[in-house]
Structure formats: structure tokens, C-alpha cells
Design a protein around this motif. Structure first.
Motif, PDB file in Angstrom:
ATOM      1  N   MET A  68       0.828  -1.195   0.000  1.00 41.39           N
ATOM      2  CA  MET A  68       0.000   0.000   0.000  1.00 41.39           C
ATOM      3  C   MET A  68       0.866   1.251   0.000  1.00 41.39           C
ATOM      4  SD  MET A  68      -3.180  -0.933   2.527  1.00 41.39           S
ATOM      5  CE  MET A  68      -4.038   0.585   2.302  1.00 41.39           C
ATOM      6  N   VAL A  69       1.949   1.202   0.744  1.00 44.36           N
ATOM      7  CA  VAL A  69       2.821   2.379   0.826  1.00 44.36           C
ATOM      8  C   VAL A  69       3.415   2.695  -0.544  1.00 44.36           C
ATOM      9  CG1 VAL A  69       4.964   3.270   1.822  1.00 44.36           C
ATOM     10  CG2 VAL A  69       3.342   2.050   3.266  1.00 44.36           C
ATOM     11  N   ILE A  70       3.887   1.681  -1.234  1.00 44.73           N
ATOM     12  CA  ILE A  70       4.455   1.901  -2.570  1.00 44.73           C
ATOM     13  C   ILE A  70       3.389   2.458  -3.511  1.00 44.73           C
ATOM     14  CG2 ILE A  70       5.439   0.759  -4.605  1.00 44.73           C
ATOM     15  CD1 ILE A  70       6.821  -1.177  -2.608  1.00 44.73           C
ATOM     16  N   GLY A  71       2.189   1.904  -3.446  1.00 46.07           N
ATOM     17  CA  GLY A  71       1.094   2.390  -4.288  1.00 46.07           C
ATOM     18  C   GLY A  71       0.755   3.847  -4.013  1.00 46.07           C
ATOM     19  N   GLU A  72       0.740   4.223  -2.754  1.00 48.05           N
ATOM     20  CA  GLU A  72       0.435   5.614  -2.407  1.00 48.05           C
ATOM     21  C   GLU A  72       1.577   6.541  -2.779  1.00 48.05           C
ATOM     22  OE1 GLU A  72      -2.537   6.661  -1.726  1.00 48.05           O
ATOM     23  OE2 GLU A  72      -3.214   4.593  -1.696  1.00 48.05           O
ATOM     24  N   CYS A  73       2.818   6.049  -2.719  1.00 45.23           N
ATOM     25  CA  CYS A  73       3.965   6.858  -3.150  1.00 45.23           C
ATOM     26  C   CYS A  73       3.914   7.135  -4.655  1.00 45.23           C
ATOM     27  CB  CYS A  73       5.279   6.169  -2.790  1.00 45.23           C
ATOM     28  SG  CYS A  73       5.651   6.198  -1.028  1.00 45.23           S
ATOM     29  N   ILE A  95       1.001  11.523  -8.936  1.00 47.19           N
ATOM     30  CA  ILE A  95       0.068  11.499 -10.063  1.00 47.19           C
ATOM     31  C   ILE A  95      -1.148  12.368  -9.766  1.00 47.19           C
ATOM     32  CG2 ILE A  95      -1.530  10.031 -11.373  1.00 47.19           C
ATOM     33  CD1 ILE A  95       0.604   7.791 -11.132  1.00 47.19           C
ATOM     34  N   GLN A  96      -1.713  12.192  -8.560  1.00 37.36           N
ATOM     35  CA  GLN A  96      -2.876  13.003  -8.174  1.00 37.36           C
ATOM     36  C   GLN A  96      -2.512  14.482  -8.117  1.00 37.36           C
ATOM     37  OE1 GLN A  96      -6.024  11.917  -7.767  1.00 37.36           O
ATOM     38  NE2 GLN A  96      -5.356   9.875  -8.277  1.00 37.36           N
ATOM     39  N   ARG A  97      -1.390  14.786  -7.497  1.00 36.39           N
ATOM     40  CA  ARG A  97      -0.986  16.180  -7.295  1.00 36.39           C
ATOM     41  C   ARG A  97      -0.654  16.870  -8.621  1.00 36.39           C
ATOM     42  NH1 ARG A  97       3.790  19.281  -6.349  1.00 36.39           N
ATOM     43  NH2 ARG A  97       3.409  20.912  -4.804  1.00 36.39           N
ATOM     44  N   GLY A 107      -0.798  16.138   4.942  1.00 37.05           N
ATOM     45  CA  GLY A 107      -2.250  15.986   4.842  1.00 37.05           C
ATOM     46  C   GLY A 107      -2.643  14.680   4.185  1.00 37.05           C
ATOM     47  N   TYR A 108      -1.899  14.289   3.161  1.00 37.30           N
ATOM     48  CA  TYR A 108      -2.182  13.056   2.443  1.00 37.30           C
ATOM     49  C   TYR A 108      -1.969  11.841   3.343  1.00 37.30           C
ATOM     50  CZ  TYR A 108      -2.388   9.934  -1.611  1.00 37.30           C
ATOM     51  OH  TYR A 108      -2.741   8.968  -2.507  1.00 37.30           O
ATOM     52  N   VAL A 109      -0.888  11.842   4.126  1.00 36.34           N
ATOM     53  CA  VAL A 109      -0.602  10.728   5.028  1.00 36.34           C
ATOM     54  C   VAL A 109      -1.694  10.621   6.097  1.00 36.34           C
ATOM     55  CG1 VAL A 109       0.997   9.901   6.807  1.00 36.34           C
ATOM     56  CG2 VAL A 109       1.886  10.710   4.628  1.00 36.34           C
TER      57      VAL A 109
END
Length: 90
Positions: A1-6, A11-13, A29-31
């Protein structure tokens, strides 16, 4: 999950919301949002698992779990990301 969120964060930003805000505040804020949303969705999923495991067939149970985890997280994250990543003013 951490790698996916990294991977997901830049991409989102940068591409989805085209934000140029304060990177440190956005990461923090994202974390925080990730931790809260994950806890909420997993709590809802625990109720679903307890009830659906007894009442519905396995294939519906599995589909419901996928929709709950992915779909609810996606919808909540969209609105949270919209607040975290304000559009850059040109």
C-alpha cells in the motif's frame, strides 16, 4: 500500500489536480487522510464481513468487499484530494 500511495500521490498532485501548493503540507495531509480513510473503510468492511458472510453467497460477498474497499475509498479520496491539492493559479 505504501508503494502504491507513493506512486499515487505525485500522479494526483501533478496530473489530476495540477496543484502547485506547499509540498510538505500536502504530503502531511495526504498521510493523515490516508490513515483516517483506511481505518474508516476497514471498520465498515469489518461490519460487512460479519454480516455478509452469514447472509449472502460467496461471490456476492467478494464483489461487495471489493466495491467497499476500492469504491468507497476512491470516492472519499477524490473529495479529500480536491481539498489537499488546490488547482494552481495561472
Amino acid at each position: 500500500m505504501v508503494i502504491g500511495e507513493c506512486i499515487n500521490f505525485p500522479i494526483q498532485r501533478n496530473f489530476v489536480f495540477r496543484s502547485k501548493g506547499n509540498l510538505g503540507k500536502q504530503i502531511a495531509g495526504y498521510v493523515v487522510a490516508f490513515c483516517i480513510i483506511t481505518c474508516i473503510v476497514n471498520s465498515i468492511n469489518c461490519v460487512w464481513v460479519a454480516v455478509a458472510g452469514l447472509v449472502v453467497p460467496d461471490f456476492i460477498y467478494n464483489i461487495g468487499t471489493t466495491v467497499l474497499n476500492g469504491g468507497v475509498s476512491m470516492v472519499i479520496f477524490f473529495f479529500v484530494n480536491k481539498m489537499l491539492f488546490p488547482a494552481a493559479k495561472d
